[in-house]
Scaffold this motif. Structure first.
Motif, mmCIF file in Angstrom:
data_model
loop_
_atom_site.group_PDB
_atom_site.id
_atom_site.type_symbol
_atom_site.label_atom_id
_atom_site.label_comp_id
_atom_site.label_asym_id
_atom_site.label_seq_id
_atom_site.Cartn_x
_atom_site.Cartn_y
_atom_site.Cartn_z
ATOM 1 N N UNK A 1 0.848 -1.186 0.000
ATOM 2 C CA UNK A 1 0.000 0.000 0.000
ATOM 3 C C UNK A 1 0.879 1.229 0.000
ATOM 4 N N UNK A 2 0.369 2.325 -0.580
ATOM 5 C CA UNK A 2 1.125 3.571 -0.596
ATOM 6 C C UNK A 2 2.238 3.548 -1.631
ATOM 7 N N UNK A 3 3.185 4.469 -1.484
ATOM 8 C CA UNK A 3 4.276 4.616 -2.451
ATOM 9 C C UNK A 3 5.182 3.386 -2.420
ATOM 10 N N UNK B 1 10.467 6.543 -7.892
ATOM 11 C CA UNK B 1 9.849 7.494 -8.814
ATOM 12 C C UNK B 1 8.493 7.985 -8.355
ATOM 13 N N UNK B 2 8.030 7.497 -7.209
ATOM 14 C CA UNK B 2 6.769 7.990 -6.649
ATOM 15 C C UNK B 2 5.551 7.182 -7.025
ATOM 16 N N UNK B 3 5.740 6.040 -7.691
ATOM 17 C CA UNK B 3 4.583 5.240 -8.097
ATOM 18 C C UNK B 3 3.994 4.524 -6.880
ATOM 19 N N UNK B 4 2.671 4.625 -6.728
ATOM 20 C CA UNK B 4 1.974 4.041 -5.582
ATOM 21 C C UNK B 4 1.034 2.932 -6.022
ATOM 22 N N UNK B 5 0.635 2.119 -5.074
ATOM 23 C CA UNK B 5 -0.392 1.118 -5.333
ATOM 24 C C UNK B 5 -1.696 1.833 -5.643
ATOM 25 N N UNK B 6 -2.219 1.593 -6.812
ATOM 26 C CA UNK B 6 -3.456 2.265 -7.210
ATOM 27 C C UNK B 6 -4.031 1.591 -8.438
ATOM 28 N N UNK C 1 3.694 -1.084 -12.910
ATOM 29 C CA UNK C 1 4.241 0.247 -12.611
ATOM 30 C C UNK C 1 4.709 0.345 -11.173
ATOM 31 N N UNK C 2 3.926 -0.199 -10.220
ATOM 32 C CA UNK C 2 4.357 -0.096 -8.819
ATOM 33 C C UNK C 2 5.096 -1.342 -8.327
ATOM 34 N N UNK C 3 4.987 -2.479 -9.074
ATOM 35 C CA UNK C 3 5.802 -3.641 -8.728
ATOM 36 C C UNK C 3 7.220 -3.520 -9.269
ATOM 37 N N UNK C 4 7.361 -2.729 -10.336
ATOM 38 C CA UNK C 4 8.641 -2.562 -11.039
ATOM 39 C C UNK C 4 9.147 -3.895 -11.590
ATOM 40 N N UNK C 5 8.234 -4.738 -11.995
ATOM 41 C CA UNK C 5 8.575 -5.986 -12.669
ATOM 42 C C UNK C 5 7.322 -6.546 -13.319
ATOM 43 N N UNK C 6 7.507 -7.487 -14.205
ATOM 44 C CA UNK C 6 6.380 -8.158 -14.842
ATOM 45 C C UNK C 6 5.844 -9.253 -13.931
ATOM 46 N N UNK C 7 4.564 -9.547 -14.095
ATOM 47 C CA UNK C 7 3.955 -10.623 -13.321
ATOM 48 C C UNK C 7 2.746 -11.128 -14.085
ATOM 49 N N UNK C 8 2.636 -12.445 -14.213
ATOM 50 C CA UNK C 8 1.475 -13.079 -14.841
ATOM 51 C C UNK C 8 0.907 -14.077 -13.844
ATOM 52 N N UNK C 9 -0.348 -13.901 -13.479
ATOM 53 C CA UNK C 9 -0.966 -14.796 -12.508
ATOM 54 C C UNK C 9 -2.083 -14.112 -11.749
ATOM 55 N N UNK C 10 -2.343 -14.608 -10.560
ATOM 56 C CA UNK C 10 -3.456 -14.124 -9.741
ATOM 57 C C UNK C 10 -2.961 -13.062 -8.759
ATOM 58 N N UNK C 11 -3.773 -12.049 -8.558
ATOM 59 C CA UNK C 11 -3.480 -11.014 -7.569
ATOM 60 C C UNK C 11 -4.793 -10.501 -6.993
ATOM 61 N N UNK C 12 -4.690 -9.744 -5.904
ATOM 62 C CA UNK C 12 -5.872 -9.187 -5.245
ATOM 63 C C UNK C 12 -5.694 -7.691 -5.022
ATOM 64 N N UNK C 13 -6.748 -6.938 -5.313
ATOM 65 C CA UNK C 13 -6.855 -5.545 -4.894
ATOM 66 C C UNK C 13 -7.839 -5.499 -3.719
#
Length: 290
Positions: free
Chosen positions: A149-151, A155-160, A167-179
């Protein structure tokens, strides 16, 4: 009833009809395209009617009957003809002395509600082993996930929502995630009717839960899910979106994220010029409540 020929013209008054629709001109109702309109037929020759006969007045005793074969919904959603027809109905009712259902106010109350969610404090968790549902993350529990959560970046990218999670993980990811989003509502907001969750575009598939109850799922297109009346509650609410993404950008990637009940054709009965106020900046622009 019969169907009038497809025509590209305004509804007009038949010459010599008198002033039964005084204050209404030929420019008040017109359309683009060629709609096929339901038209009255076999009414008395003494009746007043428009051309085509979508509006008919028949005198009877000391009064008269007014017939309309159209509603604002007869026209495409958002079109000016729909708004103009709503205004016309209001004007005709007023001119014939129709009583108001609510004498305290001549206008329908505005019960529209939009609750923006995009810029609130969102949380995000990866679920590479697809264990989240078994851990009841859909009900707001943490499970085994590491919640961000947060920044997150220098570069200032936050979870959003609204950007790919890369953009906020700073890496690629393919699979399941939760917001996950916890947000508070007032009692008035929580009791609003016909609410929807508008979540924009999600790559690729989602299952969306509100206060532990699944309200929708999809694998394509913009997500708009109806919220059952009574599911929202005063105080804290929890929105959880399970995302399965196999392409970039992943996650909730665009559009306004909000709860709203402002959509639907019924808005024509309340607001005459959807999308703009024209020169009607005062409430006579609203349909009266009869």
């Amino acid at each position: 009833m019969k169907r009038s020929a497809k025509t590209e013209k305004a509804v007009t008054l038949t010459p010599g009809n008198g002033n039964w629709m005084e204050g209404w001109s030929e420019c008040e109702l017109y359309w683009r395209g060629k709609p096929e309109l339901p038209e009255f037929s076999r009414f008395p020759k003494s009746a007043d009617a428009t051309s085509p006969a979508v509006l008919v007045r028949v005198n009877h005793g000391c009064g008269s009957y007014f017939f309309s074969s159209l509603t604002p919904e007869s026209f495409d959603t958002g079109k000016m003809a729909a708004a103009k027809y709503a205004r016309l109905i209001s004007a005709v009712l007023t001119s014939h002395g129709a009583a108001l259902a609510n004498s305290a106010s001549p206008y329908l109350p505005d019960r529209s509600l939009t609750i923006p969610l995009r810029n609130l404090r969102w949380e995000f968790s990866l679920d590479p082993n697809d264990e989240g549902l078994a851990e009841n993350r859909q009900s707001g529990f943490d499970g085994s996930g590491k919640w961000l959560s947060g920044q997150q970046t220098l570069g200032g990218e936050s979870v959003r929502p609204g950007v790919g999670y890369e953009a906020f993980l700073e890496r690629d990811y393919a699979g399941v995630s939760f917001y996950r989003l916890r947000f508070k509502l007032t009692a008035e907001q929580a009791t609003a009717k016909n609410m929807r969750a508008e979540l924009g575009t999600i790559n690729s598939s989602d299952r969306t839960f509100l206060n532990g109850k699944e309200i929708g799922s999809s694998a394509a297109g913009r997500r708009v899910y109806r919220i059952p009346d009574g599911l929202l509650k005063p105080g804290e609410n929890t929105l959880v979106i399970r995302v399965e993404s196999r392409k970039k950008p992943g996650g909730i990637v665009d559009a306004a994220i909000q709860l709203s009940n402002t959509d639907g054709v019924t808005s024509f009965w309340k607001r005459l010029y959807p999308g703009g106020d024209r020169d009607y900046n005062y409430n006579p622009d609203w349909i009266r409540q009869y």
